[in-house]
Scaffold this active site. Structure first.
Site, PDB file in Angstrom:
ATOM      1  N   LYS A 171       0.742  -1.307  -0.153  1.00  0.00           N
ATOM      2  CA  LYS A 171      -0.109  -0.075  -0.100  1.00  0.00           C
ATOM      3  C   LYS A 171       0.885   1.260  -0.031  1.00  0.00           C
ATOM      4  O   LYS A 171       1.506   1.735   1.114  1.00  0.00           O
ATOM      5  CB  LYS A 171      -0.895  -0.083   1.243  1.00  0.00           C
ATOM      6  N   GLU A 246       9.721   1.110  10.772  1.00  0.00           N
ATOM      7  CA  GLU A 246      10.627   2.032  10.604  1.00  0.00           C
ATOM      8  C   GLU A 246       9.893   3.479  10.514  1.00  0.00           C
ATOM      9  O   GLU A 246       9.349   3.700   9.679  1.00  0.00           O
ATOM     10  CB  GLU A 246      11.222   1.821   9.129  1.00  0.00           C
ATOM     11  N   CYS A 280      13.974  10.317   6.508  1.00  0.00           N
ATOM     12  CA  CYS A 280      13.968   9.603   8.085  1.00  0.00           C
ATOM     13  C   CYS A 280      15.352   9.717   8.569  1.00  0.00           C
ATOM     14  O   CYS A 280      15.542  10.269   9.627  1.00  0.00           O
ATOM     15  CB  CYS A 280      13.538   8.333   8.145  1.00  0.00           C
ATOM     16  N   GLU A 381      10.330  15.678  15.075  1.00  0.00           N
ATOM     17  CA  GLU A 381      11.137  15.554  13.776  1.00  0.00           C
ATOM     18  C   GLU A 381      10.771  16.935  12.933  1.00  0.00           C
ATOM     19  O   GLU A 381       9.612  17.314  12.574  1.00  0.00           O
ATOM     20  CB  GLU A 381      10.455  14.301  13.199  1.00  0.00           C
TER      21      GLU A 381
END
Ligand code: NAD
Length: 479
Positions: A171, A246, A280, A381
């Site tokens: 997906k 992750e 990331c 983040e």
């Protein structure tokens, strides 16, 4: 018009609502995809479930050969796929080509492991009795992938899943489904059997959740944000599905007084601004020793100023637009709160002006000096081209600040003193530490975050452990 890719062909769902795929550089519509719901996800999962026994029973060397041929076919279409990726994601064509090649190299890494999937043998458990440790695939893997590296992050799941005999329903992110769909078609045409690799498109809340909840899905392999990762872990607990997560990160970089400042500044610039800061693993906080701070900052500012912004299709462009307007707004909010907290803007902190920038989500590479240590850019983040820099007295202070984060994905240390570096690498709480090296991910090394950056490993030989179960078999020789 793009469709779902199920059981080896595009599956038309004329009655389904569709979602446009938008080019982030100019707001134009690239294509549209169906919004799959639980019925369509069920069909894809059943197709993968039916394909599983034959794929599981295919000799590993044959699976490797087929995956190798599929990887080669994808490489053959690198230019077509890179254009599609740039159109839907926004990254410069050069980076898009790199990403498709990276996908292929990851598959090749697993092709190389096909003949090395091992179990174990334990002799003399008892009289005339020995034990076998048998390794078996799990079944259907639900692979849920974000938009920042749609194909790299797909490859990290597809490689270990297929080589160990699992089948996959992927997906992709709702905004970057097109490259993944085309890759599935190419791989099928190159010999991956129907149903072994399927793609459903749609939103996370509908299609993603339906996939994660499906009882025939034995494992959810997820890359994405930490809040969604937590949700999926809770969902998976219902029937104890296996998960790898992750998730987000806020990688610290520590620059010591004896570092090669030129190289450290280059690594900070590439590490923060590659993919427009939407990675990331990226340099997201810099802690530089006081005595070299001014010199390092001057070099870093020089590098940031040289980065050319523009649409990914334009020659020489190094930074494309942010992927969505919401993504840009979020970075703007974080930068504004850093400035409110006392940060000095060294460069950027605004949208570029002029021809070609009006319709895309462009934002200038931004460097911020000394925001408050508890400001949003320190604790959250930052998923865009903004980098905070703090001066520190020594390694103790740097490590305390580096570890004072909920995240633990990557990290880097720059010093010529390898004793100091290796001690710091042991103390830093992160799944990856680079010493005097840019943050390059190697297929050979296991990769996965600590703390709220994730759970489980991708890459390396270790990834195979996350796509197989072992069982112990006791064999007694009878007379
Ligand atoms: P996201 O979590 O919003 O979405 C990721 C994927 O999950 C998408 O396909 C989305 O449709 C799906 N999803 C969303 N809600 C869902 C739900 N309730 N159930 C099932 N699926 C759902 O992440 P994003 O904002 O698209 O991606 C950026 C994030 O990904 C950042 O935090 C980044 O650090 C992280 N990331 C981590 C890694 C890593 O390897 N650790 C790599 C790349 C990106």
């Amino acid at each position: 018009m793009a469709e779902l890719y199920v059981d080896g062909s595009y599956t038309g769902y004329s009655s389904l609502e569709r979602m446009p795929v938008i080019n982030p550089a100019d707001g134009s519509e690239v294509d549209s995809v169906p919004l799959a719901g639980s019925t369509e996800v069920d069909q894809a999962v059943r197709s993968a479930h039916e394909a599983f026994p034959a794929w599981r029973d295919t000799p590993a060397s044959r699976r490797g050969a087929l995956l190798g041929e599929a990887a080669e076919a994808v490489m053959g279409a690198v230019d077509e796929l890179a254009s599609l990726l740039t159109a839907e994601q926004g990254k410069p064509l050069r980076e898009a080509r790199l990403e498709i090649r990276r996908f292929v190299h990851t598959l090749e890494h697993y092709v190389g492991l096909a003949k090395n999937i091992r179990g174990g043998y334990v002799p003399d458990l008892d009289e005339k009795t020995y034990g076998l440790i048998v390794r078996r695939p799990l079944g259907v893997i639900g692979a849920i992938v974000p938009w920042n590296f749609p194909t790299t992050l797909l490859g990290n799941k597809l490689g270990p899943a297929l080589i160990t005999g699992n089948t996959v329903v992927a997906k992709p992110a709702e905004t970057t489904p097109l490259t993944t769909l085309r890759i599935a078609e190419i791989m099928h045409e190159a010999g991956i059997p129907a149903g072994v690799f399927n793609v459903v498109t749609g939103t996370g809340e509908e299609a993603g959740q339906a996939l994660a909840e499906h009882p025939l899905v034995r494992k959810v392999a997820f890359t994405g944000s930490t809040p969604v990762g937590k949700k999926l872990m809770a969902l998976a607990s219902n029937d104890l599905k296996r998960v790898t997560l992750e998730l987000g990160g806020s990688d610290p970089m520590i620059v010591c007084d004896d570092a090669n400042l030129d190289r450290a500044a280059s690594a900070a610039s590439v590490g923060r601004f590659f993919n427009c800061g939407q990675a990331c693993l990226a340099v997201k906080r810099v802690y530089v020793f006081e005595s070299v701070a001014d010199e390092f900052i001057e070099k870093l500012v020089g590098k940031a100023k040289r980065l050319r912004l523009g649409p990914g299709t334009k020659d020489g462009v190094m930074i494309g637009p942010l992927h969505t307007s919401r993504g840009r707004e979020l970075v703007e909010e974080q930068v504004a709160s850093a400035v409110d907290s006392g940060a000095k803007v060294l460069v950027g902190a605004k949208r570029p002006e002029g021809d070609g920038f009006e319709r895309g989500n462009f934002y200038e590479p931004t460097l911020l000096l000394e925001p408050a240590r508890d400001s949003r850019v320190a604790t959250e983040e930052v998923f865009g081209p903004a980098l905070p820099v703090w001066r520190v007295a020594d390694m103790e202070e740097a490590l305390e600040l580096a570890n004072g984060s909920i995240y633990g994905l990557g990290s880097s240390i720059w010093t010529r003193d390898l004793n100091r570096a290796s001690e710091a690498a042991e103390r830093i709480e992160a799944g990856y530490t680079w010493i005097n090296s840019p943050q390059i991910v190697y297929d050979e090394l296991p990769f996965g975050g600590w703390k709220q950056s994730g759970y489980g490993k991708e890459h390396g030989i270790e990834a195979l452990d996350y796509y197989t179960e072992t069982k112990s078999v006791v064999v007694r020789r009878s007379e």
